[in-house]
Design a protein around this motif. Structure first.
Motif, PDB file in Angstrom:
ATOM      1  N   GLY A 189      46.894  52.492  37.558  1.00 16.04           N
ATOM      2  CA  GLY A 189      46.911  52.010  38.938  1.00 16.04           C
ATOM      3  C   GLY A 189      46.600  50.542  38.961  1.00 16.04           C
ATOM      4  O   GLY A 189      46.849  49.848  37.985  1.00 16.04           O
ATOM      5  N   PRO A 190      46.032  50.074  40.068  1.00 10.99           N
ATOM      6  CA  PRO A 190      45.691  48.653  40.125  1.00 10.99           C
ATOM      7  C   PRO A 190      44.713  48.289  39.020  1.00 10.99           C
ATOM      8  O   PRO A 190      43.815  49.070  38.690  1.00 10.99           O
ATOM      9  CB  PRO A 190      45.051  48.492  41.502  1.00 10.99           C
ATOM     10  CG  PRO A 190      44.705  49.869  41.959  1.00 10.99           C
ATOM     11  CD  PRO A 190      45.654  50.797  41.284  1.00 10.99           C
ATOM     12  N   ASN A 191      44.919  47.143  38.428  1.00 11.41           N
ATOM     13  CA  ASN A 191      44.094  46.710  37.307  1.00 11.41           C
ATOM     14  C   ASN A 191      42.678  46.381  37.764  1.00 11.41           C
ATOM     15  O   ASN A 191      42.486  45.694  38.740  1.00 11.41           O
ATOM     16  CB  ASN A 191      44.749  45.473  36.705  1.00 11.41           C
ATOM     17  CG  ASN A 191      44.343  45.292  35.277  1.00 11.41           C
ATOM     18  OD1 ASN A 191      43.373  44.597  35.018  1.00 11.41           O
ATOM     19  ND2 ASN A 191      45.048  45.935  34.363  1.00 11.41           N
ATOM     20  N   ILE A 192      41.687  46.902  37.040  1.00  8.06           N
ATOM     21  CA  ILE A 192      40.285  46.623  37.366  1.00  8.06           C
ATOM     22  C   ILE A 192      39.811  45.495  36.459  1.00  8.06           C
ATOM     23  O   ILE A 192      39.757  45.654  35.245  1.00  8.06           O
ATOM     24  CB  ILE A 192      39.409  47.885  37.179  1.00  8.06           C
ATOM     25  CG1 ILE A 192      39.936  49.055  38.007  1.00  8.06           C
ATOM     26  CG2 ILE A 192      37.954  47.576  37.530  1.00  8.06           C
ATOM     27  CD1 ILE A 192      39.924  48.841  39.502  1.00  8.06           C
ATOM     28  N   LYS A 193      39.486  44.371  37.093  1.00 10.25           N
ATOM     29  CA  LYS A 193      39.228  43.159  36.316  1.00 10.25           C
ATOM     30  C   LYS A 193      37.756  42.999  35.959  1.00 10.25           C
ATOM     31  O   LYS A 193      36.884  42.965  36.819  1.00 10.25           O
ATOM     32  CB  LYS A 193      39.720  41.947  37.106  1.00 10.25           C
ATOM     33  CG  LYS A 193      40.056  40.790  36.199  1.00 10.25           C
ATOM     34  CD  LYS A 193      40.662  39.629  36.959  1.00 10.25           C
ATOM     35  CE  LYS A 193      40.533  38.404  36.082  1.00 10.25           C
ATOM     36  NZ  LYS A 193      40.034  37.248  36.766  1.00 10.25           N
ATOM     37  N   ASN A 194      37.527  42.877  34.641  1.00 11.64           N
ATOM     38  CA  ASN A 194      36.180  42.671  34.122  1.00 11.64           C
ATOM     39  C   ASN A 194      35.900  41.174  34.098  1.00 11.64           C
ATOM     40  O   ASN A 194      36.717  40.402  33.605  1.00 11.64           O
ATOM     41  CB  ASN A 194      36.128  43.251  32.700  1.00 11.64           C
ATOM     42  CG  ASN A 194      34.742  43.305  32.150  1.00 11.64           C
ATOM     43  OD1 ASN A 194      33.981  42.352  32.245  1.00 11.64           O
ATOM     44  ND2 ASN A 194      34.398  44.433  31.559  1.00 11.64           N
TER      45      ASN A 194
END
Lengths: 224, 319
Positions: free
Chosen positions: B225-230
């Motif tokens: 899904g939408p990229n979860i940015k670290n």
């Protein structure tokens, strides 16, 4: 000694002993682990010690976060100041067929193969924790000159018994598994014996491991 | 040796996709690297045993998507299937499509064909009695990745024979009018590394949909899904994890730890699925969408009490 206790979801306690990785902090983790295990606190279903954290899972049917937190905060620690572990000798063979990443490591570390082994065998290693796969020991610390990154693309299959290096640690793959550590040899010793109901692990947190180099013929004879 | 079996047994004509023996799992072994395992959908596991008239923690066969096709040899035996499952009994003269949460009887030569789970993943097959399986560290639960548990730690295979013992029959046909409670979103408590992620990603995580990918098994559920940015570090020092933990590796796609997860992990944890929603979570099939909702610890504890009451209520309704 625990810096912060927080909740990990609704059915586990997350005990933070600090952010560094060293034997002093890890000994505290192990001390707590052993003391809690001995107490057999109602509702606790698992204890997972690691370098500098301890995760305590519990059965939400029998207890909850606040009850377990209070018990841990008021815990009487085991008196034995030094919970001395065992010293365990592990023979390893470093023939080409086992040392899958030795050439890689020479390039990465910019030191020769013989120097890598010389440095590696000159130290004793402390077992910080076991896990990831059954019985796999996380050992440290490697000599500064042997610190390396994991493989960029992890292997799909690492043979059972492989000795791997990554960062300041080394490990022993107790069964065939995927993994990204740099492999430098193989041991014929069975580190995890799933047939044993009690103590299936040969190496436990707090133990010291001494690696000894053996030849191919000694390796082959080992299990005969 | 195969032909010398004189007791009651099942012959596996088709094993199904991921059929394993399971019970409530094994405790207190995480520190040596052995996970809890056990039935994925605990409520349906317990109901299968209760309707079959067994103790709550009796080994059953868990299957995913498609179950086994079995031929029964021996004296009469009762069984129950739970979940949302299509199955049929093939008798000498007729075929009967069965209902879940109800006891049926198999006689010598009858076949049971567990066709599929519908809009769900896991189903449970319990017999009134015991499957003859080996226990390891107090549990039969099979962890096929670690080769631990019943059946030499392996999935059930074609042509194998499954012996049964201690069968008990109930003259009264037990059943349960099962009503499944629906939840819209999977509820999650913030994880210990929640602040490793950008403000926008934290918002996205609780607002947008994620898809359950095919790379999902008993170890973990991989989402896309939408990229979860670290924004801090894509690795942490390896530490203990528990089932329900949602890790975000460097590629930004969430992985939820399920019952056979590795005991130690090194990716930041954005959240943990609450205990009361775990059964629902594991039943979401690949290709479906999933949405998360943030919840506080006290509310999660209350929801777990409700979940337990609901299970007790269902057990009390078995007639």
């Amino acid at each position: 000694m625990i810096k912060i206790i927080s909740n990990l979801g609704d059915a586990a306690l997350y005990c933070d002993f600090g952010s560094e990785v060293n034997q002093e902090i890890n000994s505290k983790v192990i001390k707590y682990f052993k003391s809690i295990k001995e107490k057999e606190i109602e509702g606790i279903t698992n204890l997972t010690p690691s370098y500098n954290k301890l995760v305590i899972s519990f059965d939400l049917k029998l207890t909850n976060f606040n009850i377990i937190k209070k018990k841990i905060e008021n815990l009487e620690l085991k008196r034995t100041e030094k919970t001395k572990g065992n010293k365990i000798k592990i023979p390893i063979c470093c023939e080409k067929q086992f040392a899958l990443d030795i050439k890689n490591l020479e390039n990465k570390l910019k030191i020769t193969e013989s120097k890598i082994y010389e440095k590696f065998f000159s130290k004793e290693y402390f077992c910080y924790m076991t896990g990831f796969i059954a019985g796999l020991p996380f050992l440290g610390d490697l000599d500064e000159s042997l610190k390396s990154k994991r493989l960029e693309t992890p292997r799909v299959k690492i043979p059972k018994g492989s000795i791997g290096l990554a960062e300041q640690f080394c490990n022993i793959y107790t069964s065939e598994s995927p993994g990204g550590w740099n492999i430098i040899g193989n041991t014929p010793v069975n580190i995890f014996d799933k047939k044993k109901e009690i103590d299936p692990n040969l190496i436990n947190p707090g133990d010291t491991v001494i690696f000894q180099q053996i030849s191919m013929s000694e390796y082959e004879e080992y299990n005969n | 040796m195969k032909n010398t079996i004189t007791n009651n047994y099942f012959e596996v004509i088709r094993p199904g996709i991921n059929s394993t023996f399971q019970d409530l799992g094994r405790k207190n072994l995480n520190h040596i690297g052995i996970p809890f395992s056990g039935a994925m959908d605990k409520r349906n596991f317990i109901l299968a045993n209760r309707i079959a008239g067994n103790n709550e923690n009796t080994p059953v066969i868990e299957f995913a998507y498609q179950g086994p096709k079995l031929k029964f040899k021996g004296q009469k035996i009762n069984f129950t299937i739970t979940g949302n499952v299509s199955f049929k009994l093939i008798k000498k003269e007729k075929e009967i499509y069965g209902n879940c949460y109800q006891n049926y009887t198999l006689e010598e030569g009858d076949q049971l064909d567990i066709l599929s789970t519908n809009k769900s993943v896991y189903g449970y097959f319990a017999i009134s009695g015991n499957f003859d399986v080996k226990f390891q560290w107090g549990s039969c639960s099979t962890n096929t990745k670690a080769n631990i548990g019943a059946n030499d730690g392996k999935k059930i295979e074609k042509d194998q024979l499954i012996k049964v013992s201690n069968t008990h029959s109930h003259d009264s046909k037990k059943n349960l009018q099962y009503m499944d409670s629906k939840i819209e979103k999977i509820r999650v408590i913030k994880g210990t590394n929640f602040n490793y992620f950008s403000e926008e990603s934290k918002k996205i995580f609780f607002e947008k949909e994620f898809e359950v990918t095919k790379l999902t098994d008993r170890m973990g559920m991989r989402l896309a899904g939408p990229n979860i940015k670290n924004i801090v570090d894509t690795n942490i020092k390896s530490e203990g994890i528990i089932k329900g933990v949602i890790q975000i590796p460097a590629d930004g796609n969430p992985i939820i730890m399920l019952s056979d997860h590795g005991t130690i992990g090194g990716y930041p944890k954005i959240g943990v699925v609450i205990s009361s929603d775990y059964d629902k979570l594991v039943q979401i099939p690949a290709g479906s969408k999933i949405k998360f909702k943030e919840i506080e610890l006290l509310d999660a504890e209350m929801l777990f009490k409700l979940y337990e009451m609901e299970t007790e209520n269902l057990i009390s309704k078995i007639k």
